[in-house]
Structure formats: structure tokens, C-alpha cells
Design a protein around this motif. Sequence first.
Motif, PDB file in Angstrom:
ATOM      1  N   CYS A  34      26.160  -1.149   3.372  1.00  0.00           N
ATOM      2  CA  CYS A  34      26.342  -2.601   3.376  1.00  0.00           C
ATOM      3  C   CYS A  34      27.500  -2.946   2.429  1.00  0.00           C
ATOM      4  O   CYS A  34      27.553  -2.445   1.306  1.00  0.00           O
ATOM      5  CB  CYS A  34      25.062  -3.279   2.905  1.00  0.00           C
ATOM      6  N   SER A  38      26.644  -8.056  -3.099  1.00  0.00           N
ATOM      7  CA  SER A  38      25.684  -7.495  -4.046  1.00  0.00           C
ATOM      8  C   SER A  38      25.527  -5.971  -3.872  1.00  0.00           C
ATOM      9  O   SER A  38      24.996  -5.296  -4.748  1.00  0.00           O
ATOM     10  CB  SER A  38      24.325  -8.203  -3.977  1.00  0.00           C
ATOM     11  N   HIS A  78      17.280  -8.847   3.313  1.00  0.00           N
ATOM     12  CA  HIS A  78      18.679  -8.667   2.922  1.00  0.00           C
ATOM     13  C   HIS A  78      19.542  -8.750   4.185  1.00  0.00           C
ATOM     14  O   HIS A  78      19.164  -8.230   5.236  1.00  0.00           O
ATOM     15  CB  HIS A  78      18.872  -7.307   2.246  1.00  0.00           C
ATOM     16  N   THR A  79      20.701  -9.417   4.058  1.00  0.00           N
ATOM     17  CA  THR A  79      21.588  -9.565   5.211  1.00  0.00           C
ATOM     18  C   THR A  79      22.844  -8.714   5.031  1.00  0.00           C
ATOM     19  O   THR A  79      23.476  -8.764   3.984  1.00  0.00           O
ATOM     20  CB  THR A  79      21.999 -11.047   5.379  1.00  0.00           C
TER      21      THR A  79
HETATM   22 ZN   LIG Z   1      24.204  -5.866   0.956  1.00  0.00          ZN
END
Ligand SMILES: [Zn+2]
Length: 395
Positions: A34, A38, A78-79
Amino acid sequence: MSIEQITPVDNTIEIRWSDGQKSKYHNIWLRDNCHCSSCYYPLTKQRLLNSSTIDLNIKTKSITPKNDEIEIVWDNDHTSIYDTDWLRIHSYNPKLVPIEDKLKNAKEILKQELWQVKDIENNLPQVDYNTVMQSSDETDQEEAIKDWSLKIWKYGFCLINNVPINPKDTEKLCEKLNYIRPTHYGGFWDFTSDLSKADTAYTNFDISNHTDGTYWSNSPGLQLFHLLYHDGKGGTTSLVDAFKCAEIFKKNHPESYEIFTNIPVPAHSAGEPKVCIQPDIPQPIFKLDHHGKLIQVRWNQSDRSTMDYWEQPEDVLKFYQAIKDWCSIITSSENELWHQMKPGQCLIFDNWRVFHSRSEFTGERRLCGAYLERDDFVSRLKLLTLGRDVVLDSI
Ligand SMILES: [Zn+2]
Ligand SMILES: [Fe+2]
């Protein structure tokens, strides 16, 4: 490449591409990669996420295609957003983009021109010191370095003309391209043939074709020489494109080629009283990548240590036969390019690909030069020739 269909299958998602190909990605792999703010720090291109915290059975809650991206919401809410080109480039099940195509246009731009003497003797790759060093305009400067780097990469060596005949300016020339590698010989070296270091390079003997530093786990990437002074005869340098020779070797002596790719060869540098350098793991003469492409030749007969751990005793004769086969190619007049170095002209070469040698000489000879780090060189070469965006997409 656009996406036709996305389907979750167990703990993976399957993508059907517009060309009919299908790729499968593990949920955990996607989650780990990802690139949200974050999970990934865009400024430094580094992962912020601790991969050990991801559930091995992580599930998707929703998968939504959005133009050139896919949005995945995971079961912990979570995206993640993935660029479709990025997914395509990194498809691993199956591998859709061959490693050599991961860097867009690299195959053409960074194509290495393998040579024999006839291909290159009348058109030696060269640049001018003043162009490389003294352009006031930053763009011109970058262009000059790009041109210089590309010549080194394509042909495995390059001459630099009109260099001031002193070690200081030669050192600055090295630093213009790259970091100098410090070694037990020092960083930038400057010596006369007086055996001040216990290595044949410091003598006036004939030194046959070789690469430097087979006794290091990571042999130096580039080497630059400047002959500052010579008041005698001989001392001609030869250059050999070992990649071209390996191509011929593979065709004419396939069994010997195999031996050179498989048999680990120990090496040492032990002339200095406080030094006995050996690689962590003895490495074969030909280093191949995972696709069987030759990426490095490690060849130094002087520095080869005693070979006493043959897996099969019959390999001994095969190895020495391979040496004979190889030497007949690398010392042939078709492959050995002789060049007389002279004050004011530097020679830089790719020590993973191009062999150098030096004939015996008389008189006093003063030579200076340095090893330069290869990874830094290749980094700069890629960024200058392909562009940062292309390079970053591939990582
Ligand atoms: Zn992430
Ligand atoms: Fe050398």
C-alpha cells in the motif's frame, strides 16, 4: 493497459487485463505494498508499515476500479489505492513484464554494444575533459555527464581527452562522475612502478587481461587511469570486451561456458603484511542474473587462490580446459584492442565487463587513478537516461 474485470478469489484478487491476460495478487502482498501516506513515505520512497502486523488472511471489503486506479478497502477498514500500470509492471503470478522491460525504453537506450576490435578501433568512445568539467550551465553539464556515462555503459570504456596532466585534476574528474572507492591501496592512488604496494600492478612485468578486485565480494564497478609520465618503452594497455568474448565462448565451447558459470573461484589479495582479503563466498567467473543473462565477468589469473574443494574431481580437467578455451578467445587479435595511454588522456572502463592488461615496460612510469562505485554509477546512468519517473515506477 486497462482492466476488464477484478474478482476476489480466496485470499487473492484476480485481474483480467484488456489483452486477455490474467494476474493474481495475494491480499497480503497488496496490503504490504500500500502506498498511502500512512503506509509509505512518498518523500523518501520508503515503507512505513511493519509487515509483520498484517493478518495473513486479510480480506477485502470492497474493490472499486477508478480510472487508472483500483481502490481496495480491507476488512480492517484501511483503504489502499493501486495504480493499474504499477500492478501490471509488478504482476508476479504470472510474471507479465519481463525484467528487462520494467524500465520503459531501457532496452533501446541502455543497449550494450558488444564489440570486437574491428567494430571499434576507428571510432573509440571518447569525451572532452572541458565539456565534462567546465560547463557553467547545469543542463549542459548533466547532458555531458549523461553522454559520458552512456558511452561507458554501451562500450564498456571511454577515453577522456585534454585532461590536465596532474593527479588533482584527475581526481576531480573521477569525483565528477561518482564516488571514489577507498581500498587498502588508498582512495585516489598515484604511484610510480616501484613495488611500493605488494601487487604486480606496481611492477613493470607484463600483466595479462584481467578484471580487478576478484578478491572482493563486490568487485569495483569502474576504474579510471591516467598515465601522467613515462620515460621508457612499452606499457601499452589492451582492452577486451569480455561480454562479447563470452558470447563467442558460449557458442564455441558450451561445456566450458557452463563450467565458468558454475565453479566458484576463490581469490585473495595478500601481498601487504596486514592484509588478506577474500570474498565471503567464492564466486564463479561468469555471474548470471536469474534469467541467465551475463552481468559480470570476474577474471584474474594472478589473484586466483588454491582451488581444493571440487564437487567432482573430473571438474579439475574441465576447468583447466575451459581456461584454455577462454584464453584463446580473449587474447586473439580480433578481440584484444591495444591502446597506448598518454599524459592528458584518461581511460575509464567497466571493470565488470572490459578486461585490461599492460605490456612490459622500461623506464619510470607514473600512473594515477581510482575505483568508482558501480551501483552509484548505474543509478546516475538510469536517472539521466530514462528519467526519474520511469525508474521509480519500477521499484
Ligand atoms: Zn495504506
Ligand atoms: Fe588491473
